[in-house]
Write an enzyme that holds these catalytic residues in place. Sequence first.
Site, mmCIF file in Angstrom:
data_model
loop_
_atom_site.group_PDB
_atom_site.id
_atom_site.type_symbol
_atom_site.label_atom_id
_atom_site.label_comp_id
_atom_site.label_asym_id
_atom_site.label_seq_id
_atom_site.Cartn_x
_atom_site.Cartn_y
_atom_site.Cartn_z
ATOM 1 C CE LYS A 205 -3.438 -2.461 2.750
ATOM 2 N NZ LYS A 205 -4.241 -2.496 3.955
ATOM 3 C CG ASP A 240 -7.698 -4.122 6.732
ATOM 4 O OD1 ASP A 240 -7.394 -5.314 6.504
ATOM 5 O OD2 ASP A 240 -7.622 -3.231 5.869
#
Length: 509
Positions: A205, A240
């Site tokens: 990311k 997450d």
Amino acid sequence: MSAAAAIASPIPAAIAVVQQQRRGRSRGGGSGAAAVRCSAVAPTSAIAPILADLRLRCAAPLPVLRRVADAMASGMRAGLADDGAGELKMIPSHVYSLPTGNETGLFYALDLGGTNFRVLRVQLGGKDKRIIDTEFEQVSIPREIMHGITEDLFDFIASGLSRFVATEGDKFHLPQGRKRELGFTFSFPVNQTSIDSGILIKWTKGFAVSGTAGKDVVACLNAAMERQGLDMRVSALVNDTVGTLAGARYWDDDVMVAVILGTGTNACYIQRTEAIPKLQHLKLETGNTIINTEWGAFSDGLPLTEFDREMDDESINPGEQIFEKTISGMYLGEIVRRVLVKMAEVSDLFGHSFPKKLAEPFVLRTPHLCAMQQDTSDNLGEVESILSDVIGVSQASLLARRITVEVSDCIIRRGGRLAGAGIVGILEKMENDSRGHIFGRRTVVAMDGGLYEKYPQYRRYMKEAVAELLGPERSNRIAIEHTKDGSGIGAALLAAANSKYAAAQISTR
């Protein structure tokens, strides 16, 4: 009908008209030379083959989606059989019991998974009161921290967490003699060795923090909190998606899968422990656990373009995270930018000079694409504003605005449809394992992330792909539901479920 679909059909005719007009203009003495390149620019008709090829390669028709879904399921089985056996790591979460609703007390969560991190606190009241109150703050992470060293990143995070704890008000109550406990949502690939420890495999990311790979990220955070003088214990390390699943299932027992579609992307699901060959040596009790797929690393059968390959080659992790680079929010705008660069290089799409800002990687972001696709005006005024403000195009023609929206739609449509195929791959793998317990009943896929929440075209394309692949009877039993901020609440709930004071909570209920 999307904005792009509504305007796609007039584009070839419009190109022909503009070509004719520009031929006339060039006869009147215009030089046609680009400001930042020496060669003469071709007429706008040079765009037509680029656009046609993009439409074809990004269409993601049903046979392509079927191959992707099947490959996803196959990759999941390989990853469960043995570490390193396939692209999907299929990481066990070490969560063997999910929150029941009986949890009580004050718990914190820290959610690190993108260009921001969030800190959250929640007061739990047990079965009757459930979640009494919550508060959260969000902090942007500077690029230099994302590309810095381990200590600087975790010190920055611990400092923000410490400031947040200092604002704890009377609505929140920590029983006397107890230490604050934290659920740490860490949305990067880790080799998780227990519920409260995990070794970073690699950054994704857009993070490139040196010195962290191979270290226990909980130990890194604990050390940083100690340097800040913050008396807090990490009770649960979760991804997450695992946090999202736990938070959603707290309210709905039918939740079986969770997917994040935001800056990055990932998915997890509930798996029977006896169906995980690589864990059989642990002799776990029969039951459920959560598997973190790390599906961003998937690449088998994806319909890629030259623009995807160029972006990947120039990325900080070439050859890795291909699914993520194809479907997640961090990269969609950059793919569109690269298409527009090629169009502007071979034509006068944006006039006779190449917009210098268009050459800047990642200057065009996915929120810009979303805003342009929501523009339903006849003159596409919002598109014109974004082209002007973001990439420095002065007075973009209506044709240029239309083409920009259609390019955006091609990339968004492919991304949404591939995400849908990935979801179906997970569901079908679960169905095969359970012999009919997924499609024979209501099954919920919990969704979170800004891309899914805020981009209606992407969301629609994803759901359409799921429906096409499953057919009406099976797809009607699959509920795809948004879980707002699920990963943060879920991490706090998992911290409560794994609290060292859990026995005391039970005794006081």
